[in-house]
Design a protein around this motif. Sequence first.
Motif, PDB file in Angstrom:
ATOM      1  N   THR A   1     -23.016  -5.194 -70.341  1.00  0.00           N
ATOM      2  CA  THR A   1     -23.224  -4.453 -69.095  1.00  0.00           C
ATOM      3  C   THR A   1     -24.062  -5.285 -68.149  1.00  0.00           C
ATOM      4  OG1 THR A   1     -23.119  -2.353 -70.288  1.00  0.00           O
ATOM      5  CG2 THR A   1     -24.062  -2.310 -68.075  1.00  0.00           C
ATOM      6  N   CYS A   2     -23.666  -5.303 -66.883  1.00  0.00           N
ATOM      7  CA  CYS A   2     -24.364  -6.059 -65.851  1.00  0.00           C
ATOM      8  C   CYS A   2     -24.651  -5.134 -64.678  1.00  0.00           C
ATOM      9  CB  CYS A   2     -23.521  -7.260 -65.403  1.00  0.00           C
ATOM     10  SG  CYS A   2     -24.254  -8.215 -64.049  1.00  0.00           S
ATOM     11  N   TRP A   3     -25.937  -5.033 -64.290  1.00  0.00           N
ATOM     12  CA  TRP A   3     -26.356  -4.229 -63.146  1.00  0.00           C
ATOM     13  C   TRP A   3     -26.700  -5.142 -61.981  1.00  0.00           C
ATOM     14  CZ3 TRP A   3     -26.469   1.123 -63.006  1.00  0.00           C
ATOM     15  CH2 TRP A   3     -26.292   1.781 -64.227  1.00  0.00           C
ATOM     16  N   SER A   4     -26.321  -4.716 -60.780  1.00  0.00           N
ATOM     17  CA  SER A   4     -26.619  -5.491 -59.575  1.00  0.00           C
ATOM     18  C   SER A   4     -26.893  -4.548 -58.419  1.00  0.00           C
ATOM     19  CB  SER A   4     -25.476  -6.447 -59.234  1.00  0.00           C
ATOM     20  OG  SER A   4     -24.298  -5.710 -58.930  1.00  0.00           O
TER      21      SER A   4
ATOM     22  N   SER B   1     -29.260  -8.408 -64.738  1.00  0.00           N
ATOM     23  CA  SER B   1     -29.001  -8.790 -66.129  1.00  0.00           C
ATOM     24  C   SER B   1     -29.480 -10.210 -66.386  1.00  0.00           C
ATOM     25  CB  SER B   1     -27.511  -8.666 -66.444  1.00  0.00           C
ATOM     26  OG  SER B   1     -27.077  -7.341 -66.243  1.00  0.00           O
TER      27      SER B   1
ATOM     28  N   LEU C   1     -25.583   0.158 -55.496  1.00  0.00           N
ATOM     29  CA  LEU C   1     -25.939  -0.136 -56.885  1.00  0.00           C
ATOM     30  C   LEU C   1     -24.644  -0.186 -57.690  1.00  0.00           C
ATOM     31  CD1 LEU C   1     -28.117  -0.510 -59.086  1.00  0.00           C
ATOM     32  CD2 LEU C   1     -28.095   1.981 -59.364  1.00  0.00           C
ATOM     33  N   LYS C   2     -24.432  -1.278 -58.409  1.00  0.00           N
ATOM     34  CA  LYS C   2     -23.172  -1.503 -59.103  1.00  0.00           C
ATOM     35  C   LYS C   2     -23.428  -1.772 -60.581  1.00  0.00           C
ATOM     36  CE  LYS C   2     -18.852  -4.126 -58.642  1.00  0.00           C
ATOM     37  NZ  LYS C   2     -18.166  -5.203 -57.884  1.00  0.00           N
ATOM     38  N   CYS C   3     -22.591  -1.159 -61.413  1.00  0.00           N
ATOM     39  CA  CYS C   3     -22.654  -1.367 -62.861  1.00  0.00           C
ATOM     40  C   CYS C   3     -21.298  -1.874 -63.325  1.00  0.00           C
ATOM     41  CB  CYS C   3     -23.026  -0.069 -63.579  1.00  0.00           C
ATOM     42  SG  CYS C   3     -22.977  -0.194 -65.391  1.00  0.00           S
TER      43      CYS C   3
END
Length: 414
Positions: A281-284, A295, A326-328
């Motif tokens: 999982t990568c959050w930005s 991440s 906000l993106k996951c």
Amino acid sequence: MLRKMINGLRGSVRLEVSGAFPERFLNLCAQNGMAFWDVEWLEATRLRLTLTRAGGRAAPELAGRVLCELSRVKTGGVPFFLARFRKRYALLVGLCLSLTAVLVLSRFILIIDVEGNETVPTAQILSELRRQGLRVGVYGPGLDERDLAHEALLQLPDLSWMAINLHGTRAQVLVREAVKKPPAEDGSVVGDVVAESGGIVSHMEVLSGEAVCQEGDTVAAGDVLISGSVKLPGPKYGGGVDLGWSQVRAAGRIYARTWRTLTAQVPLEAQVKQYTGSEETCWSLTFLGVRTVFSRNSGISFPEYDKISRAWTAALPSGRELPLTLKCETVREYVTVPAPIDRAAAQALLEERLELALRAALGDGEAVSTAFSAAERDGMLRVTLQAECREEIGRFVPAQGLPETAAQEPQPEV
């Protein structure tokens, strides 16, 4: 309404007065020019009234003169609201920063709306505007809307007009698309109308040139249907001497019954996905076009994977989106394994695709009748479509050279 706004700015105090003669307190307030309103008698010896903030400070002295007691019921207005922050320095700093942010951010472009385009993509217009200097986060008063629209319009030939209007933090881009002229046929190019495919001629509309076939004739692909070489007969009493040949651009519509065969195939065994259970999982966070990744490792270590993206964009109560997202991104690893396909579903899919391909090939024509057949061979499911159609088969072909009859000049009889 104006009075309420003034009272809110200067502040107000709601007091309760109790004593033997509370009306004397009202007389003293009037004699000293103190404004009061909303007088409410609770009992013969007790009443409530509202004074200004300044009047509330002088009220205890006047009440002492007439032997009355005062008690504060409530306060309201901007001065009392700000007074709450006198010892709350963090909240006071936050309030100042919030006001500063509102005053400063209102000068920057946060939203760009493009209106009026139908065929030209919005992304293409925004990309060109960004190249010219209009983007999210740019200082609005520093933009020259007229010059910016003019420069962008020169780089977008599919647009005929553009206007940029700034409404606070929102930039409204209005565009009009250019109307393209239909291509004109070159009348100086001569040639014939030939058959694009074989069939039986059912209808003819000859606009220029000389028809070579008739309705009911069978023609093959490449046969001349309308010739561009037109023979010019001589005068009635000219002794039977023709005037020669004239080369024109043949034009017309030739409709015919045609037969088409289309085939499509699909493997009986397909590769399907099987997830291994490994995920990353990568959050930005993206603000004003700048993306920040939280991440530790933004790379993907899986050879084969699916990516699932979920985004949450901040929006105003009116529904207008803000440049804060906000993106996951979740990456799931999978491997491919063989599995048999559903034969009925695959055949239905191929038949639908063949029908679409037939409609695209016919254009303005129509299919009179269709028939499907399916067969399995060498691990493949093959579906064949046979259709009887009615379509226009004529197409213009420029002449490569003059025919011999056209090159010969008529010789008068002796």
